[in-house]
Structures are given as C-alpha cells and as structure tokens.
Design a protein around this motif. Structure first.
Motif, PDB file in Angstrom:
ATOM      1  N   PRO A 213      68.923 -89.881  88.772  1.00 20.93           N
ATOM      2  CA  PRO A 213      67.707 -89.486  89.506  1.00 20.93           C
ATOM      3  C   PRO A 213      66.951 -88.402  88.742  1.00 20.93           C
ATOM      4  O   PRO A 213      67.544 -87.427  88.282  1.00 20.93           O
ATOM      5  N   THR A 214      65.644 -88.585  88.641  1.00 23.53           N
ATOM      6  CA  THR A 214      64.827 -87.697  87.812  1.00 23.53           C
ATOM      7  C   THR A 214      63.598 -87.241  88.579  1.00 23.53           C
ATOM      8  O   THR A 214      62.904 -88.044  89.195  1.00 23.53           O
ATOM      9  N   LEU A 215      63.351 -85.936  88.501  1.00 27.58           N
ATOM     10  CA  LEU A 215      62.136 -85.349  89.068  1.00 27.58           C
ATOM     11  C   LEU A 215      61.247 -84.863  87.942  1.00 27.58           C
ATOM     12  O   LEU A 215      61.698 -84.100  87.074  1.00 27.58           O
ATOM     13  N   LEU A 216      60.012 -85.288  87.930  1.00 33.08           N
ATOM     14  CA  LEU A 216      58.995 -84.759  87.032  1.00 33.08           C
ATOM     15  C   LEU A 216      58.109 -83.825  87.848  1.00 33.08           C
ATOM     16  O   LEU A 216      57.396 -84.264  88.742  1.00 33.08           O
ATOM     17  N   MET A 217      58.192 -82.517  87.550  1.00 35.28           N
ATOM     18  CA  MET A 217      57.373 -81.533  88.244  1.00 35.28           C
ATOM     19  C   MET A 217      56.178 -81.176  87.367  1.00 35.28           C
ATOM     20  O   MET A 217      56.349 -80.732  86.234  1.00 35.28           O
ATOM     21  N   CYS A 218      54.983 -81.370  87.884  1.00 33.74           N
ATOM     22  CA  CYS A 218      53.755 -81.138  87.122  1.00 33.74           C
ATOM     23  C   CYS A 218      53.023 -79.908  87.646  1.00 33.74           C
ATOM     24  O   CYS A 218      53.041 -79.618  88.850  1.00 33.74           O
ATOM     25  N   ALA A 219      52.383 -79.205  86.750  1.00 30.89           N
ATOM     26  CA  ALA A 219      51.505 -78.115  87.149  1.00 30.89           C
ATOM     27  C   ALA A 219      50.154 -78.690  87.557  1.00 30.89           C
ATOM     28  O   ALA A 219      49.610 -79.573  86.880  1.00 30.89           O
ATOM     29  N   GLY A 220      49.610 -78.176  88.645  1.00 30.95           N
ATOM     30  CA  GLY A 220      48.316 -78.669  89.108  1.00 30.95           C
ATOM     31  C   GLY A 220      47.169 -78.216  88.231  1.00 30.95           C
ATOM     32  O   GLY A 220      46.096 -78.829  88.244  1.00 30.95           O
ATOM     33  N   LYS A 221      47.396 -77.140  87.462  1.00 29.56           N
ATOM     34  CA  LYS A 221      46.375 -76.607  86.572  1.00 29.56           C
ATOM     35  C   LYS A 221      46.941 -76.528  85.157  1.00 29.56           C
ATOM     36  O   LYS A 221      48.146 -76.542  84.961  1.00 29.56           O
ATOM     37  N   GLY A 222      46.061 -76.442  84.182  1.00 38.85           N
ATOM     38  CA  GLY A 222      46.517 -76.277  82.804  1.00 38.85           C
ATOM     39  C   GLY A 222      46.407 -77.513  81.946  1.00 38.85           C
ATOM     40  O   GLY A 222      46.380 -77.415  80.722  1.00 38.85           O
ATOM     41  N   GLY A 223      46.391 -78.685  82.566  1.00 42.73           N
ATOM     42  CA  GLY A 223      46.093 -79.907  81.830  1.00 42.73           C
ATOM     43  C   GLY A 223      47.199 -80.461  80.954  1.00 42.73           C
ATOM     44  O   GLY A 223      46.941 -81.310  80.095  1.00 42.73           O
ATOM     45  N   VAL A 224      48.451 -80.026  81.161  1.00 43.53           N
ATOM     46  CA  VAL A 224      49.536 -80.549  80.326  1.00 43.53           C
ATOM     47  C   VAL A 224      49.836 -82.004  80.682  1.00 43.53           C
ATOM     48  O   VAL A 224      49.935 -82.867  79.815  1.00 43.53           O
ATOM     49  N   ILE A 225      49.999 -82.278  81.985  1.00 44.65           N
ATOM     50  CA  ILE A 225      50.257 -83.641  82.449  1.00 44.65           C
ATOM     51  C   ILE A 225      49.108 -84.061  83.349  1.00 44.65           C
ATOM     52  O   ILE A 225      48.838 -83.417  84.365  1.00 44.65           O
ATOM     53  N   GLN A 226      48.450 -85.127  82.971  1.00 47.94           N
ATOM     54  CA  GLN A 226      47.298 -85.613  83.710  1.00 47.94           C
ATOM     55  C   GLN A 226      47.644 -86.920  84.415  1.00 47.94           C
ATOM     56  O   GLN A 226      48.751 -87.463  84.256  1.00 47.94           O
TER      57      GLN A 226
END
Length: 272
Positions: A213-226
């Motif tokens: 099981p894998t969780l990808l946590m993204c930042a809402g700001k900063g533009g690293v993961i769109q």
C-alpha cells in the motif's frame, strides 16, 4: 506533551556510518517501526518536530542521508540514487526491522521508491511525500540549484537566522536557527549530484514494481506535483492513494504542521 526522543545512534550499513535519531514512547516499544528519509538538505535533526509527534504512534527512525548530518561524508563516497537507495535497504536490514512503514520526503521519497524497486524487504507501507517528478524530457524541478548551494556556503562560513530568513522567509526563528546550525553538514557535491539526478534519473519506472500500500502526499502549493503527474502515477500504480496538503508548499510540515498530519488521513491506521 512529553518528548518521545530516545537517542541518536550510528550503524554500519552499506559500507558507511549511517546516523539516525529514534523517537518512541518507550525504548522497549512494540509499536510498528517507521523509517523516515529526509530531503536534499535536511539532516535528521531538522525533522525532530515532526518525529516527536510520529513517535507517539510509531517506533520512528529518522535517517541522516549520506553526505548530510552525522552520517559518512566526503569526496570518496558515491551519492547517486541507486547507492542511496541501497543505504535505505541496508539500514533497515542492519537494525533488524520488519513490518516497516517507509516514508520519504522530496529526495528521500525518490530514494525510498527506488529502494522498493531494488528489493527492500520487510516493508508494510510506503509513503512518498511530494517527490520531485522531474526527469529526462520532463518538466524541471521548480527549485533552482543556487538556492541550495548558496545557503550551504553561507552556513559553512557561519550564518545567523537572518541570513537563513533570506532563503526561507516563512519559517519560524526556531526552524531557521536549526537550519543555520546544521546546513553546513550538507556536503555540497552530494547535494549537487542529488539535484542533477532529479533531472537525469526518472523514478516513474519504479512505480509498477511497488506491491505494498502506497500513499502519495502532494503539496497544494509549490508546483512539484501537478494534476498530470497525479494521473500518470495513478496509471503506473493504480492502487496508489493520493492526498494533498492544500495549504502547504513543498516543505509541507514547515508550512502547515497540522495539515501535514491530516494528509495522512487514515492510511497509517492511527489517528495522528
């Protein structure tokens, strides 16, 4: 809240000294182990404010990646992605850990992902916190190399929190003071190579190999993961769970401490 910090220690693994900090509510804990791999210029001590809280729920280990903090460093070592991933595998093996939650932030998430595709054993869950998804023919990583190199050189000469505030204007004085104290331990060639491999090493090839099981946590700001990155990763690993810390930039817990823990949702099976 009482401190969950237990101790700092070293272990010889993958041919080097690997330094780590351990956090738990008991040295004789039966709690599930969580191994955290920090980002490109984040010695383990800079994650203490996060690990203190994780240590209330997990037997938490925060690693000094080679070339940073108190782990082995210098011009005679390799700093490529595969070697650093092997460090993670060897660290877990050397400590005899099993049923591990393996978590990494930024560069550390790339190393954790690569460790999985290279056969890491005893992993129960994987948490990837805003990993750079740049690579050959892909969109560049938003941060620029001089930001890292200039700040390291400032701290090598001796920098105060006002100097650090120029680089991290939203951080607290305590966070800036800690960064000013420890950033000089980041070996510049290691940081340069890691940054360059954000663009020369494509981690997308590793996603299909993940079986936990894998969780990808993204930042809402900063533009690293769109949005397009989320879609591509989900196509490569259909079982991936994706969450977003909407109010945070790339340094998620520094920007929104409570939002960082909320973004785990119920993935870890414990209310954080």
């Amino acid at each position: 809240m009482s401190s969950t910090y237990l101790y700092g220690a070293n272990v010889h693994a993958n041919g080097i000294r690997q330094h780590y900090l351990r956090f738990s509510d008991s040295a004789e804990t039966s709690r599930q182990p969580l191994v955290l791999i920090p980002g490109i210029t984040s010695p383990a001590i800079t994650w203490r404010f996060v690990a203190e809280r994780l240590g209330q729920h997990f037997d938490t280990y925060v690693l000094d990646v080679r070339g940073r903090g108190l782990s082995s460093t210098g011009p005679d070592l390799a700093y490529d992605t595969d070697t650093c991933a092997n460090d993670v595998i060897a660290f877990i093996d050397a400590l005899g850990l099993s049923n591990v939650i393996l978590a990494g932030h930024s560069m550390g998430a790339r190393f954790a992902l690569r460790a999985m595709s290279r056969g890491a054993k005893g992993i129960d869950k994987l948490v990837l916190i805003d990993p750079p998804v740049s690579g050959p023919g892909r969109r560049e990583y938003p941060s620029k190399l001089p930001w890292y190199v200039d700040s390291i050189r400032d701290c090598t000469r001796g920098a105060d929190i006002e100097t650090m505030r120029h680089y991290c204007p939203t951080w607290s004085d305590e966070q800036l003071r800690l960064r000013a104290e420890w950033l000089h331990t980041c070996f510049e060639p290691a940081i340069v190579q890691a940054f360059e491999e954000f663009h020369s090493v494509d981690i997308h090839q590793d996603f299909p190999a993940i079986k936990v099981p894998t969780l990808l946590m993204c930042a809402g700001k900063g533009g690293v993961i769109q949005d397009e990155d989320r879609a591509e990763i989900r196509a490569l690993l259909p079982t991936v769970r994706i969450s977003t810390a909407e109010q945070a930039g790339h340094m998620i817990p520094w920007d929104d401490f409570d939002g960082f823990f909320a973004a785990f949702e119920d993935f870890l099976g414990s209310e954080l």
